[in-house]
Design an enzyme around this catalytic site. Structure first.
Site, PDB file in Angstrom:
ATOM      1  N   ASP A  12      63.372 -11.786 -55.922  1.00  0.00           N
ATOM      2  CA  ASP A  12      62.642 -12.563 -56.929  1.00  0.00           C
ATOM      3  C   ASP A  12      63.486 -13.650 -57.586  1.00  0.00           C
ATOM      4  OD1 ASP A  12      60.467 -10.866 -56.480  1.00  0.00           O
ATOM      5  OD2 ASP A  12      61.228  -9.416 -57.919  1.00  0.00           O
ATOM      6  N   GLY A  14      63.452 -16.731 -56.878  1.00  0.00           N
ATOM      7  CA  GLY A  14      62.813 -18.052 -56.809  1.00  0.00           C
ATOM      8  C   GLY A  14      63.040 -18.681 -55.437  1.00  0.00           C
ATOM      9  N   LYS A  15      63.245 -17.815 -54.440  1.00  0.00           N
ATOM     10  CA  LYS A  15      63.474 -18.325 -53.074  1.00  0.00           C
ATOM     11  C   LYS A  15      62.277 -19.130 -52.593  1.00  0.00           C
ATOM     12  CE  LYS A  15      64.071 -14.111 -51.568  1.00  0.00           C
ATOM     13  NZ  LYS A  15      64.106 -13.314 -52.813  1.00  0.00           N
ATOM     14  N   GLY A  39      57.373 -11.333 -51.962  1.00  0.00           N
ATOM     15  CA  GLY A  39      56.347 -12.114 -52.646  1.00  0.00           C
ATOM     16  C   GLY A  39      56.941 -13.447 -53.041  1.00  0.00           C
ATOM     17  N   HIS A  40      56.624 -14.477 -52.273  1.00  0.00           N
ATOM     18  CA  HIS A  40      57.234 -15.788 -52.531  1.00  0.00           C
ATOM     19  C   HIS A  40      56.203 -16.728 -53.159  1.00  0.00           C
ATOM     20  CE1 HIS A  40      60.548 -14.794 -49.389  1.00  0.00           C
ATOM     21  NE2 HIS A  40      60.524 -13.984 -50.424  1.00  0.00           N
ATOM     22  N   THR A  41      56.527 -17.132 -54.383  1.00  0.00           N
ATOM     23  CA  THR A  41      55.571 -17.891 -55.190  1.00  0.00           C
ATOM     24  C   THR A  41      55.893 -19.377 -55.172  1.00  0.00           C
ATOM     25  OG1 THR A  41      55.436 -15.958 -56.630  1.00  0.00           O
ATOM     26  CG2 THR A  41      54.552 -18.014 -57.510  1.00  0.00           C
ATOM     27  N   THR A 128      57.704  -0.849 -52.828  1.00  0.00           N
ATOM     28  CA  THR A 128      56.467  -1.598 -53.018  1.00  0.00           C
ATOM     29  C   THR A 128      55.290  -0.833 -52.421  1.00  0.00           C
ATOM     30  OG1 THR A 128      56.819  -2.792 -50.947  1.00  0.00           O
ATOM     31  CG2 THR A 128      57.677  -3.823 -52.944  1.00  0.00           C
ATOM     32  N   GLN A 223      63.764 -10.602 -50.148  1.00  0.00           N
ATOM     33  CA  GLN A 223      64.575  -9.687 -50.962  1.00  0.00           C
ATOM     34  C   GLN A 223      65.902 -10.359 -51.353  1.00  0.00           C
ATOM     35  OE1 GLN A 223      63.137  -7.972 -47.836  1.00  0.00           O
ATOM     36  NE2 GLN A 223      61.372  -7.945 -49.177  1.00  0.00           N
ATOM     37  N   THR A 300      53.459  -6.389 -56.399  1.00  0.00           N
ATOM     38  CA  THR A 300      52.875  -5.170 -56.964  1.00  0.00           C
ATOM     39  C   THR A 300      52.420  -5.340 -58.417  1.00  0.00           C
ATOM     40  OG1 THR A 300      55.056  -4.443 -57.663  1.00  0.00           O
ATOM     41  CG2 THR A 300      54.305  -3.689 -55.502  1.00  0.00           C
ATOM     42  N   ARG A 304      59.138  -6.462 -64.281  1.00  0.00           N
ATOM     43  CA  ARG A 304      60.520  -6.484 -63.766  1.00  0.00           C
ATOM     44  C   ARG A 304      61.482  -6.114 -64.878  1.00  0.00           C
ATOM     45  NH1 ARG A 304      59.374 -12.214 -60.934  1.00  0.00           N
ATOM     46  NH2 ARG A 304      58.224 -11.434 -59.131  1.00  0.00           N
ATOM     47  N   LEU A 331      66.334 -21.988 -65.115  1.00  0.00           N
ATOM     48  CA  LEU A 331      67.230 -22.310 -66.236  1.00  0.00           C
ATOM     49  C   LEU A 331      66.416 -22.479 -67.522  1.00  0.00           C
ATOM     50  CD1 LEU A 331      70.125 -23.094 -67.178  1.00  0.00           C
ATOM     51  CD2 LEU A 331      69.494 -25.472 -66.724  1.00  0.00           C
ATOM     52  N   GLY A 415      61.751 -25.388 -63.612  1.00  0.00           N
ATOM     53  CA  GLY A 415      60.321 -25.150 -63.835  1.00  0.00           C
ATOM     54  C   GLY A 415      59.684 -24.644 -62.568  1.00  0.00           C
TER      55      GLY A 415
HETATM   56  P1  IMO Z   1      61.200 -10.952 -52.608  1.00  0.00           P
HETATM   57  O1  IMO Z   1      61.296 -11.491 -51.210  1.00  0.00           O
HETATM   58  C1  IMO Z   1      62.095  -7.800 -55.426  1.00  0.00           C
HETATM   59  C2  IMO Z   1      62.429  -3.731 -53.850  1.00  0.00           C
HETATM   60  C3  IMO Z   1      61.429  -2.712 -54.337  1.00  0.00           C
HETATM   61  C4  IMO Z   1      62.270  -1.455 -54.298  1.00  0.00           C
HETATM   62  C5  IMO Z   1      63.121  -1.653 -53.047  1.00  0.00           C
HETATM   63  C6  IMO Z   1      62.589  -0.960 -51.814  1.00  0.00           C
HETATM   64  O2  IMO Z   1      59.969 -11.341 -53.340  1.00  0.00           O
HETATM   65  O3  IMO Z   1      62.457 -11.248 -53.368  1.00  0.00           O
HETATM   66  P2  IMO Z   1      60.555  -1.498 -50.189  1.00  0.00           P
HETATM   67  O4  IMO Z   1      59.081  -1.572 -50.450  1.00  0.00           O
HETATM   68  O5  IMO Z   1      61.131  -2.775 -49.667  1.00  0.00           O
HETATM   69  O6  IMO Z   1      60.942  -0.316 -49.349  1.00  0.00           O
HETATM   70  O7  IMO Z   1      61.204  -1.232 -51.639  1.00  0.00           O
HETATM   71  O8  IMO Z   1      63.161  -3.051 -52.825  1.00  0.00           O
HETATM   72  N1  IMO Z   1      61.872  -4.955 -53.261  1.00  0.00           N
HETATM   73  C7  IMO Z   1      61.852  -6.139 -53.873  1.00  0.00           C
HETATM   74  N2  IMO Z   1      62.226  -6.496 -55.116  1.00  0.00           N
HETATM   75  N3  IMO Z   1      61.660  -8.740 -54.588  1.00  0.00           N
HETATM   76  C8  IMO Z   1      61.322  -8.431 -53.320  1.00  0.00           C
HETATM   77  O9  IMO Z   1      61.047  -9.363 -52.401  1.00  0.00           O
HETATM   78  C9  IMO Z   1      61.347  -7.051 -52.923  1.00  0.00           C
HETATM   79  N4  IMO Z   1      61.056  -6.386 -51.789  1.00  0.00           N
HETATM   80  C10 IMO Z   1      61.386  -5.103 -52.007  1.00  0.00           C
HETATM   81  O10 IMO Z   1      60.999  -3.009 -55.648  1.00  0.00           O
HETATM   82  O11 IMO Z   1      63.145  -1.398 -55.398  1.00  0.00           O
HETATM   83 MG    MG Z   2      59.210 -11.411 -55.085  1.00  0.00          MG
END
Ligand code: IMO
Ligand code: MG
Length: 430
Positions: A12, A14-15, A39-41, A128, A223, A300, A304, A331, A415
């Site tokens: 998360d 901000g990728k 989850g990429h926003t 998740t 991740q 989900t 956070r 920032l 932003g």
């Molecule tokens: P993005 O790409 C944040 C976390 C889950 C959990 C752990 C294992 O949006 O950054 P899983 O369902 O993968 O077996 O869960 O990993 N997790 C993430 N946390 N951003 C994500 O993806 C995540 N994908 C999995 O919350 O702690």
């Molecule tokens: Mg995410």
């Protein structure tokens, strides 16, 4: 020029926004690991689009997107996402390619994910719940089912039957119930296979050809470094290699083809799910970060956990990914804070650690050491596009990060919308 984008923290970071920005100058955008746990926003002219499986770059017209074999794919989730984009007028037909060697997330993987979390009780990982871990477990146990298997009904039936028999999933429960219905899964997945057929391809070859044409490849990590199955605080991790090495093993592109690796980190830190998080601020300050930063899971919807930027974790990310530059995002969320602590080290049993510990148990018992920076109260960074015009204290904070982490901050996001980006050095220009 081929570039990998990875998360430096716990996901998360901000990728999505960074990949969207870099996609303008890329030709092919590739997901290499994870699944629809990501989850990429991206916010385009006020409209928020969240992608879980499809490479973010496809939001740009004419770009090619690849889902590499390192990704685990729930075909239903993929089709839902394709339809969601189509409803917004974005067609991916003819420009999205799904590896025939990617493993499938099956319905029983989701059940197993939930059951395993329940069994763990208080020590649950906080997954998740998408079945990602069990899907990768089957892959490594060599009983997994791959995308190409769906294309041959007879073969698919044999594979499914072998998987369910070998793993004992066809056996009745102690209560005498059969929880897995082979025929039902067979029918459902065969039908899904027909629908994803137009996207299935030998993607390693497509990437090789793109490299041959000197096109720009952009690998989109999901991740973050701290969630990598090998590099993170095991077992509080996801089940794939989120770090840069995964870009090679997950796509069939060799390491000598990668020119740059860019790390993305938020100006503070967040984590979803359980596990150690030394710089967490589980108080009203953390609540303020959560509210201002809208820190609720894109996949989900969970709250956070929030805390301060962790230099130890970021330096570790530089090392294990071989980062050539970093991007600091969000920032603007720090606007209005009178004090901004920066976690510069950990105390463990009375000693100051200089390296990120391997053990989750050690990390759990680390207390953060902070250097506190003055905020830029009264001044704002929201929407800023010029580094020189940032408040002095914001620049001081960013430069401290740069120095302590040991990696140049090339981009700063101010932003959620496409516009809020400070470009100090453009990553695709060598
Ligand atoms: P993005 O790409 C944040 C976390 C889950 C959990 C752990 C294992 O949006 O950054 P899983 O369902 O993968 O077996 O869960 O990993 N997790 C993430 N946390 N951003 C994500 O993806 C995540 N994908 C999995 O919350 O702690
Ligand atoms: Mg995410």
């Amino acid at each position: 020029m081929n570039l990998v984008v990875v998360g430096m923290q716990w996901g998360d970071e901000g990728k999505g926004k960074v990949v969207d920005f870099l996609s303008e100058t890329a030709d092919v955008i590739i997901r290499y690991q994870g699944g629809h746990n990501a989850g990429h926003t991206v916010v385009i002219e006020g409209q928020t689009i969240i992608l879980h499986l499809i490479p973010t770059g496809l939001l740009h017209a004419g770009k090619i997107g690849v889902i590499g074999h390192g990704v685990v794919v729930d075909p239903k989730a993929l089709l839902d996402e394709i339809e969601m984009l189509a409803s917004k007028g974005i067609s991916v037909t003819g420009r999205l390619f799904l590896s025939d060697a990617a493993h499938l997330v099956m319905p029983y993987h989701r059940t197993m994910d939930h059951e395993s979390e329940q069994r763990r009780g208080a020590s649950k990982i906080g997954t998740t719940g998408r079945g990602i871990g069990p899907a990768y477990a089957d892959k490594m146990a060599r009983v997994g089912i791959r995308v190409a298997d769906l294309l041959d009904p007879q073969h698919f039936r044999e594979k499914l039957s072998a998987n369910l028999t070998e793993t004992g999933r066809l056996l009745p429960t102690t209560a005498g119930e059969h929880t897995v219905d082979l025929q039902k899964i067979y029918d459902e997945y065969l039908a899904l296979g027909e629908r994803i057929k137009p996207y299935i391809a030998g993607t390693a070859r497509i990437l090789r050809q793109a490299i041959g044409r000197k096109q720009h490849l952009l690998f989109e990590g999901a991740q973050g470094t701290q969630l990598d199955v090998d590099m993170g605080a095991y077992p509080y991790v996801t089940s794939s290699n989120a770090t840069a090495g995964g870009a090679c093993t997950g796509t069939g592109v060799g390491p000598t083809q990668i020119d740059k690796v860019i790390g993305v980190a938020k100006a503070y830190a967040t984590r979803v799910g359980s596990g150690p998080f030394p710089s967490e601020t589980d108080n009203d300050i953390g609540e303020r970060l959560r509210t201002q930063g809208q820190e609720f899971g894109a996949t989900t919807g969970r709250s956070r956990r929030c805390g301060w930027f962790d230099v130890m974790a970021a330096r570790y990310a530089v090392d294990v990914n071989g980062l050539t530059a970093m991007v600091v995002t969000k920032l603007d969320i720090l606007d209005g804070f009178s004090e901004i602590p920066l976690c510069t080290g950990y105390q463990y049993k009375g000693q100051l650690l200089t390296e990120m510990p391997t053990s989750a148990n050690v990390l759990q018992h680390c207390t953060p050491v902070y250097q506190v920076f003055d905020g830029w109260r009264g001044q704002t960074t929201a929407g800023a596009t010029s580094y020189g015009k940032l408040p002095d204290n914001a620049r001081r904070y960013l430069e401290a990060i740069e120095t302590r982490v040991g990696c140049p901050v090339d981009l700063i996001s101010t932003g959620s919308d496409r516009g809020g980006m400070i470009i100090r050095r453009a990553p695709f220009v060598s």
